[in-house]
Enzyme design. Structure first.
Site, PDB file in Angstrom:
ATOM      1  N   ARG A 157       0.846  -1.244   0.131  1.00 22.00           N
ATOM      2  CA  ARG A 157      -0.010   0.132   0.006  1.00 22.00           C
ATOM      3  C   ARG A 157       0.904   1.154   0.104  1.00 22.00           C
ATOM      4  O   ARG A 157       0.488   2.372  -0.580  1.00 22.00           O
ATOM      5  CB  ARG A 157      -0.765   0.052   1.123  1.00 22.00           C
ATOM      6  N   TYR A 165     -15.635  17.748 -15.740  1.00 20.90           N
ATOM      7  CA  TYR A 165     -16.170  16.315 -15.606  1.00 20.90           C
ATOM      8  C   TYR A 165     -17.417  16.095 -14.608  1.00 20.90           C
ATOM      9  O   TYR A 165     -17.021  16.663 -13.456  1.00 20.90           O
ATOM     10  CB  TYR A 165     -15.041  15.421 -15.347  1.00 20.90           C
ATOM     11  N   ASP A 206      -7.063  19.677 -13.860  1.00 17.23           N
ATOM     12  CA  ASP A 206      -7.270  18.170 -14.421  1.00 17.23           C
ATOM     13  C   ASP A 206      -6.718  18.341 -15.739  1.00 17.23           C
ATOM     14  O   ASP A 206      -7.324  19.056 -16.658  1.00 17.23           O
ATOM     15  CB  ASP A 206      -8.732  18.078 -14.330  1.00 17.23           C
ATOM     16  N   LYS A 247      -7.432   7.278 -19.423  1.00 19.20           N
ATOM     17  CA  LYS A 247      -7.839   7.974 -20.822  1.00 19.20           C
ATOM     18  C   LYS A 247      -6.262   8.007 -21.756  1.00 19.20           C
ATOM     19  O   LYS A 247      -5.919   6.940 -21.923  1.00 19.20           O
ATOM     20  CB  LYS A 247      -8.473   9.635 -20.599  1.00 19.20           C
TER      21      LYS A 247
END
Ligand SMILES: *Cc1c(COP(=O)(O)O)cnc(C)c1O
Length: 380
Positions: free
Chosen positions: A46, A98, A170, A195
């Site tokens: 982690r 978004y 972003d 993306k």
């Protein structure tokens, strides 16, 4: 080092055990220690994983940043950034953004006492007027989905700096190939690597890139404490995707331009939203801060009805009807009934998202085939 070379070589070291040129998928949760605390820098996956570390180095280099942190999705990266704030703080965000970002801000974080205000980021003066003693962060996305408006990152960063407010961008739509917000004064870059960065529609992944050591420490603490980390297989896929980002983006840009200009000349098409047109309202800003205009665009039909849009959507064969973007294959979508269906119609129309608006993520197939596919769907 130039971009393409960085995407391939940054953070890449032959595997110390075997010399493998590609970073292995370290599919392990834990690492054997010689004695408590005596280890090779890895204790638990982690916190650190070698595949993830290699990807983080590569992504930092791709955004000209000092530090990158990877997450299990773009939204997990956004979640970590907002967790820098505390109750009473205000974040001013782009109104055109978004939908998932709007949702996490208003439906998840508002109830923890963080305030969200929305502003038209095409107009930096409006932003300056909204800033107050509680404003801690500004969030923008450029170009936007699906209207393709552009924020002047440098102008917004200047306003933020003068008020000691963090600027998060972003950068998903542009990808690090077309735009590097840290170079323009932003403090934090967020990507849905799902993306363009990964680019093959086979993984969900997110990342944050920053320059500031202290900011990186705070975000790494949040990453490790909250635990929305990606697995090593996903990191491997993103690392592999990144190596061809420049080649793919060049073709996305070429195909995007051909299709945008073809659509604009089509008698059935009304308006084409693509920030590479010389008469796009933000063209000068886009040209200055981006290295190309990408493969994302949207257009409306002269017959501005849902039915007319449906006819086009149901007739394309190469453009697949799907959410998401940025993959090698071309996608087509209808914001009014898909990504933006939850927005009331009046609000949607006010933002220019009319009933016939169709969004394209232009892939890297042969442009002639893509144009023929659109021709038979729109005019056929
Ligand atoms: C897809 C997307 C996100 C969310 O990323 P996920 O990887 O789907 O969680 C955030 N911002 C933009 C602009 C996106 O397109």
């Amino acid at each position: 080092m130039k971009k393409g070379t960085k995407y391939i070589h940054a953070g890449a070291q032959p595997d110390p055990a075997t010399g493998a040129i590609m970073t292995p998928i370290y599919q392990t949760s834990t690492y054997v220690q010689e004695a408590p605390g005596k280890n090779k820098g890895y204790e638990y996956s982690r916190t650190h994983n070698p595949t993830r570390s290699a990807l983080q180095s590569a992504l930092a280099a791709a955004e000209n940043g000092r530090h990158a942190l990877c997450f299990s999705s773009g939204m997990a990266a956004t979640d970590a950034v907002v967790k820098l704030l505390k109750p009473g703080d205000e974040l001013i965000a782009a109104a055109d953004m978004y939908g998932g970002t709007f949702r996490i801000f208003t439906k998840v974080f508002e109830k923890y006492g963080i305030r969200f205000t929305f502003c038209d980021m095409q107009n930096p003066d409006e932003l300056a007027g909204l800033m107050n003693a509680h404003t801690r962060m500004v969030w923008t996305e450029t170009p936007t989905n699906p209207m393709m408006t552009v924020t002047d990152i440098e102008a917004v960063a200047k306003i933020c700096k003068s008020k000691n407010v963090l600027l998060a961008v972003d950068n998903t739509f542009a990808s690090p190939y077309l735009q590097n917000p840290l170079d323009l004064g932003a403090d934090i870059v967020v990507h849905s690597a799902t993306k363009y960065i990964a680019g093959h529609s086979d993984v969900v992944h997110g990342c944050i890139v920053v320059n500031d050591d202290n900011l990186n420490e705070q975000l790494a603490f949040i990453q490790n404490s909250c635990g929305a980390v990606p697995g090593p297989q996903d990191c491997f896929l993103v690392l592999r995707g990144l190596k061809t980002l420049h080649v793919r983006m060049q073709r996305h840009c070429e195909n995007g331009e051909k299709i945008a200009r073809w659509l604009r000349a089509n008698e059935k098409v009304d308006k084409v939203n693509w920030c590479g047109f010389e008469d796009h309202p933000n063209y000068e800003v886009a040209r200055r801060q981006m290295h190309g205009f990408g493969g994302m665009m949207s257009f409306t039909l002269k017959d501005d009805s849902i039915e007319a849009a449906m006819k086009v959507l149901s007739h394309t064969k190469l453009f697949s009807l799907a959410e998401s973007l940025g993959g090698v294959e071309s996608l087509i979508g209808h914001p009014a009934t898909m990504t933006h269906a939850s927005i009331p119609r009046e609000q949607r129309l006010k933002n220019g998202l009319t009933d016939s608006l169709i969004r394209l993520s232009v892939g890297i197939e042969d442009a002639d085939d893509l144009i023929e596919d659109l021709r038979q769907a729109i005019n056929g």
